[in-house]
Scaffold this active site. Structure first.
Site, short mmCIF file in Angstrom:
data_model
loop_
_atom_site.label_atom_id
_atom_site.label_comp_id
_atom_site.label_asym_id
_atom_site.label_seq_id
_atom_site.Cartn_x
_atom_site.Cartn_y
_atom_site.Cartn_z
N ARG A 131 49.42 13.80 -41.95
CA ARG A 131 49.86 12.93 -40.94
C ARG A 131 51.11 12.17 -41.12
O ARG A 131 51.26 11.37 -42.23
CB ARG A 131 48.79 11.83 -40.62
CG ARG A 131 49.39 10.63 -39.69
CD ARG A 131 48.34 9.93 -39.00
NE ARG A 131 47.37 10.46 -38.12
CZ ARG A 131 46.53 10.04 -37.27
NH1 ARG A 131 46.58 8.66 -37.16
NH2 ARG A 131 45.92 10.80 -36.28
N HIS A 173 50.31 16.72 -32.04
CA HIS A 173 48.88 16.21 -32.55
C HIS A 173 47.86 17.59 -32.19
O HIS A 173 46.82 17.39 -31.39
CB HIS A 173 48.33 15.04 -31.90
CG HIS A 173 47.39 14.24 -32.60
ND1 HIS A 173 46.89 14.56 -33.81
CD2 HIS A 173 46.73 12.90 -32.20
CE1 HIS A 173 45.95 13.84 -34.06
NE2 HIS A 173 45.83 12.86 -33.15
N GLN A 227 43.81 16.91 -32.28
CA GLN A 227 43.36 16.17 -31.11
C GLN A 227 43.29 17.19 -29.83
O GLN A 227 42.30 17.15 -29.15
CB GLN A 227 44.52 15.14 -30.72
CG GLN A 227 44.08 14.29 -29.63
CD GLN A 227 42.87 13.33 -29.73
OE1 GLN A 227 42.88 12.70 -30.81
NE2 GLN A 227 41.81 13.14 -28.73
N ASP A 278 47.87 8.11 -22.93
CA ASP A 278 47.84 7.61 -24.34
C ASP A 278 48.88 6.40 -24.20
O ASP A 278 49.21 6.10 -23.33
CB ASP A 278 48.61 8.77 -25.08
CG ASP A 278 48.46 8.46 -26.64
OD1 ASP A 278 47.88 7.64 -27.19
OD2 ASP A 278 49.41 9.27 -27.15
N CYS A 311 43.34 9.74 -26.13
CA CYS A 311 42.85 10.10 -27.54
C CYS A 311 42.40 9.21 -28.42
O CYS A 311 41.97 9.26 -29.48
CB CYS A 311 44.25 10.87 -28.13
SG CYS A 311 45.61 9.73 -28.03
N ARG A 332 36.48 15.58 -32.13
CA ARG A 332 37.35 15.78 -33.31
C ARG A 332 36.76 16.35 -34.37
O ARG A 332 37.00 17.13 -35.13
CB ARG A 332 37.98 14.50 -33.63
CG ARG A 332 39.01 14.10 -32.70
CD ARG A 332 40.30 14.93 -32.49
NE ARG A 332 40.88 14.95 -33.79
CZ ARG A 332 41.98 13.89 -34.23
NH1 ARG A 332 42.26 12.97 -33.53
NH2 ARG A 332 42.60 14.01 -35.62
#
Ligand code: CP
Ligand code: NVA
Length: 312
Positions: free
Chosen positions: A102, A129, A132, A224, A264, A292
């Protein structure tokens, strides 16, 4: 599949394969019954930004598959500062079986991928992402049963999650409308890349300024945060620019009657989404969080079961 560095670099078939295996892992408990497919394998996880879901689901996923993880914070590795990214890649390739990272910079992920001879997984960058959004499309399929004639509406900032959603929708033939204020839309280059895929899949990509027009008859309403990790200094300005882009009950009146609401997480309740909506009957945000785990177990199995030596 040798890595997972972006949605854009996956084929439609690869996305479908991940989604199918995720279903098997979740519902048939395939991997649990089949023992520990990643026994003895180790995943190094580099985090240059904070995380709850990504860290916990990768750790739990690897443990359930029989493997282990090593957590490396940005202070530990200081990727590109204490040591060149390519040297980190070459060192890790001698000890572990996969790298999850990340980071702010998609470029670091690409260098790692080019120079490591083990699989590299993007656990979020400023550009994408992918884990996700693969989980999210699995969640959409669980709830809606098919991608056919589906309309997703994304409201808010043209950020990493937005890019990955746009790319995935374009690959899978799902229509997507995006309500994003001026100055925050995805870059032209990336929109054109998605539009090329959309031409092949038959998906429609439409941009709006007005969220009420974008949300009309949407089956999925996705939002988001307005201020992503790393943008904290812009928070005040962003709250002003995005104030008309909140997902609330009034806006959702315009969606299809069976709409689902996605996020998310983490959410900033009262900013991009109201508490009432996130806790409401149409919200599937915690199913997304659960998925996830399942999707990443599928990704880890596909990438790490047979160690793919890339000959570097
Ligand atoms: N959705 C997501 O990636 O959550 P974290 O930032 O907590 O990992
Ligand atoms: N766009 C958000 C996603 C967090 C999972 C961020 O980058 O902070």
């Amino acid at each position: 599949m040798k890595n997972l560095i972006s949605i854009y670099s996956l084929t439609r078939q690869e996305i479908e394969k991940i989604i199918v295996l995720t279903g098997k892992i979740k519902y048939e408990k395939k991997v649990k019954k089949g023992g520990k497919p990643l026994a003895g394998k180790i995943l190094a996880m580099i985090f240059e930004k904070p995380s709850l879901r990504t860290r916990v689901t990768f750790e739990v996923g690897m443990t359930q598959l029989g493997g282990n993880t090593i957590y490396l914070s940005s202070e530990d590795v200081q990727l590109g500062k204490r040591e060149a990214v390519s040297d980190v890649a070459k060192n890790l390739s001698r000890w572990v079986d996969g790298i999850m990272i990340r980071t702010y910079h998609q470029e670091k992920i690409e260098i790692l991928d080019r120079t490591a001879n083990i699989p590299v997984i993007n656990g979020l960058s400023d550009l994408e992402h992918p884990c996700q959004v693969l989980g999210d499309f699995f969640t959409i399929l669980e709830k809606k049963k098919s991608f056919k004639n589906l309309k997703i509406c994304f409201i808010g900032d043209g950020n990493n999650v937005c890019y990955s959603l746009m790319f995935a929708a374009a690959k899978l033939g799902v229509n997507i409308s995006l309500a994003i204020p001026d100055g925050y839309r995805p870059g032209k280059k990336y929109v054109n890349m998605a539009k090329k895929d959309a031409l092949i899949s038959g998906s429609k990509i439409e941009f709006f300024k007005n969220p009420y027009l974008a949300v009309k008859d949407a089956d999925v309403v996705y939002t988001d945060v307005w201020t992503s990790m790393g943008k904290e200094k812009e928070r005040k300005k962003r709250i002003k620019h995005f104030k008309n882009y909140q997902v609330n009950r009034k806006l959702l009146d315009k969606a299809h009657k069976d709409f689902i609401v996605m996020h998310c997480l983490p959410a900033h309740r009262g900013e991009e989404i109201t508490g009432e909506v996130i806790d409401g009957l149409h919200s599937v945000v915690f199913d997304q969080a659960e998925n996830r785990l399942h999707v990443q177990k599928a990704i880890l199995t596909l990438l790490m079961k047979e160690k793919v030596k890339k000959g570097k």
